[in-house]
Motif scaffolding. Structure first.
Motif, PDB file in Angstrom:
ATOM      1  N   ALA A   1      46.515 -24.461  -5.492  1.00 17.63           N
ATOM      2  CA  ALA A   1      46.051 -23.623  -4.383  1.00 17.63           C
ATOM      3  C   ALA A   1      44.538 -23.422  -4.507  1.00 17.63           C
ATOM      4  N   PRO A   2      43.792 -23.493  -3.409  1.00 20.52           N
ATOM      5  CA  PRO A   2      42.341 -23.308  -3.470  1.00 20.52           C
ATOM      6  C   PRO A   2      41.981 -21.889  -3.922  1.00 20.52           C
ATOM      7  N   PHE A   3      41.076 -21.811  -4.894  1.00 17.35           N
ATOM      8  CA  PHE A   3      40.513 -20.524  -5.308  1.00 17.35           C
ATOM      9  C   PHE A   3      39.206 -20.296  -4.557  1.00 17.35           C
TER      10      PHE A   3
ATOM     11  N   ILE B   1      44.004 -13.987   2.696  1.00 12.96           N
ATOM     12  CA  ILE B   1      45.393 -14.398   2.519  1.00 12.96           C
ATOM     13  C   ILE B   1      45.626 -14.694   1.043  1.00 12.96           C
ATOM     14  N   LYS B   2      46.750 -14.197   0.523  1.00 13.27           N
ATOM     15  CA  LYS B   2      47.137 -14.465  -0.859  1.00 13.27           C
ATOM     16  C   LYS B   2      48.554 -15.026  -0.899  1.00 13.27           C
ATOM     17  N   VAL B   3      48.839 -15.777  -1.985  1.00 16.27           N
ATOM     18  CA  VAL B   3      50.159 -16.385  -2.166  1.00 16.27           C
ATOM     19  C   VAL B   3      50.944 -15.536  -3.166  1.00 16.27           C
TER      20      VAL B   3
ATOM     21  N   THR C   1      42.738 -17.759   0.705  1.00 16.48           N
ATOM     22  CA  THR C   1      41.405 -17.779   1.306  1.00 16.48           C
ATOM     23  C   THR C   1      40.545 -16.752   0.578  1.00 16.48           C
ATOM     24  N   GLY C   2      39.252 -16.819   0.784  1.00  7.72           N
ATOM     25  CA  GLY C   2      38.382 -15.775   0.286  1.00  7.72           C
ATOM     26  C   GLY C   2      38.427 -14.559   1.189  1.00  7.72           C
ATOM     27  N   VAL C   3      37.833 -13.448   0.728  1.00  7.98           N
ATOM     28  CA  VAL C   3      37.700 -12.264   1.575  1.00  7.98           C
ATOM     29  C   VAL C   3      36.737 -12.598   2.714  1.00  7.98           C
ATOM     30  N   GLY C   4      37.090 -12.162   3.914  1.00  5.98           N
ATOM     31  CA  GLY C   4      36.259 -12.468   5.071  1.00  5.98           C
ATOM     32  C   GLY C   4      36.770 -13.650   5.866  1.00  5.98           C
ATOM     33  N   ALA C   5      38.053 -13.974   5.709  1.00 11.13           N
ATOM     34  CA  ALA C   5      38.643 -15.074   6.478  1.00 11.13           C
ATOM     35  C   ALA C   5      38.552 -14.783   7.974  1.00 11.13           C
ATOM     36  N   SER C   6      38.426 -15.827   8.748  1.00 13.57           N
ATOM     37  CA  SER C   6      38.329 -15.679  10.204  1.00 13.57           C
ATOM     38  C   SER C   6      39.610 -15.059  10.762  1.00 13.57           C
ATOM     39  N   PRO C   7      39.501 -14.043  11.619  1.00 14.59           N
ATOM     40  CA  PRO C   7      40.706 -13.415  12.178  1.00 14.59           C
ATOM     41  C   PRO C   7      41.497 -14.331  13.097  1.00 14.59           C
ATOM     42  N   THR C   8      40.914 -15.465  13.467  1.00 12.58           N
ATOM     43  CA  THR C   8      41.652 -16.445  14.284  1.00 12.58           C
ATOM     44  C   THR C   8      41.683 -17.805  13.587  1.00 12.58           C
ATOM     45  N   GLY C   9      41.491 -17.802  12.278  1.00 11.52           N
ATOM     46  CA  GLY C   9      41.414 -19.050  11.525  1.00 11.52           C
ATOM     47  C   GLY C   9      42.770 -19.699  11.295  1.00 11.52           C
ATOM     48  N   THR C  10      42.736 -21.000  11.024  1.00 10.92           N
ATOM     49  CA  THR C  10      43.919 -21.779  10.668  1.00 10.92           C
ATOM     50  C   THR C  10      43.639 -22.498   9.360  1.00 10.92           C
TER      51      THR C  10
ATOM     52  N   ASP D   1      50.703 -13.438   2.172  1.00 10.79           N
ATOM     53  CA  ASP D   1      50.427 -12.054   2.548  1.00 10.79           C
ATOM     54  C   ASP D   1      49.012 -11.951   3.099  1.00 10.79           C
ATOM     55  N   LEU D   2      48.875 -11.311   4.243  1.00 10.26           N
ATOM     56  CA  LEU D   2      47.571 -11.102   4.872  1.00 10.26           C
ATOM     57  C   LEU D   2      47.085  -9.693   4.545  1.00 10.26           C
ATOM     58  N   TYR D   3      45.902  -9.622   3.929  1.00  9.11           N
ATOM     59  CA  TYR D   3      45.296  -8.339   3.545  1.00  9.11           C
ATOM     60  C   TYR D   3      44.121  -8.018   4.461  1.00  9.11           C
TER      61      TYR D   3
END
Length: 229
Positions: free
Chosen positions: A86-88, A179-181, A190-199, A213-215
């Motif tokens: 998983a990408p860090f 997002i965390k697994v 993803t890192g903190v600050g992921a796009s709210p409409t990202g894929t 899980d979406l934080y």
């Protein structure tokens, strides 16, 4: 190893007593054992501090800072080996960047550093366990529309053990998204600050599945479970 000099004689069975090497003279060869490979020194391109980290009483995880010193390399990315790579970080991580991994447990995780898709260094980090207590399971938003997966389930083709699903966000009213697994010890997807409409594609979904899980600002606001068939 040390090379040894030896005389090698070949006897001609047709003409006994005649040496059939060059001009009937004994020929000398240098014989040597295969040299022992020199072990690769511990990577200085990626390090962790503290390592091990200390798990405080009442907790099951601790924090280690993952640091890069890879100034001459390009297209850098860190992945977590035990979380199915998983990408860090994303591709293009800073060659002198540092990132906190707040979910290091007593089993530990291996952080692999890639440059242009090739592993150039690794560091294994684990926690020294204190008095462990179970990590509470996040309570997801029921049937969340903030985070979805497609296809779900995804199809594992013949000869493979995983498939790909796209994790999509629709969380325009929220900030500081990540997002965390869950099954990977809450490893960041993803890192903190992921796009709210990202894929974001997850190409390592097994039959057992993963929960994403979406934080928002450190609080779970939605979840989606994805598995392969």
């Amino acid at each position: 190893g040390v090379a040894h000099l030896a005389k090698v004689y070949v006897i001609d069975n047709v003409s006994p007593g005649i040496n059939t090497l060059t001009n009937g003279s004994p020929k000398s060869f240098t014989l040597g054992s295969t040299p022992t490979p020199t072990p690769t020194p511990a990577s200085t391109l990626i390090t962790a501090s503290p390592n091990p980290c200390t798990i405080a009483s009442g907790s099951t995880t601790c924090t280690a800072n993952i640091k890069l010193n890879a100034g001459s390399y390009t297209n850098l990315q860190i992945k977590v080996r035990e979380a199915n790579n998983a990408p860090f970080t994303g591709v293009g991580a800073s060659p002198t960047g540092s990132w906190d991994a707040t979910w290091i447990n007593s089993t530990g995780f291996t952080f692999d550093l890639y440059s242009n898709g090739t592993v150039i260094g690794s560091v294994f980090v684990k926690g020294i366990a204190g008095t462990a207590t179970p990590t509470p399971t996040p309570t997801p938003t029921p049937v969340s529309t903030l985070i979805t997966a497609s296809p779900n389930p995804c199809t594992i083709t013949s000869g493979n053990t995983t498939c790909t699903s796209a994790i999509k966000l629709n969380a325009g009213g929220y900030s500081n998204l990540q997002i965390k697994v869950r099954e990977a010890g809450n490893a960041p997807f993803t890192g903190v600050g992921a796009s709210p409409t990202g894929t974001y594609n997850a190409p390592w979904i097994p039959a057992s599945g993963y929960t994403f899980d979406l934080y928002s600002n450190g609080t779970v606001i939605g979840s989606v479970f994805v598995k392969g068939n």
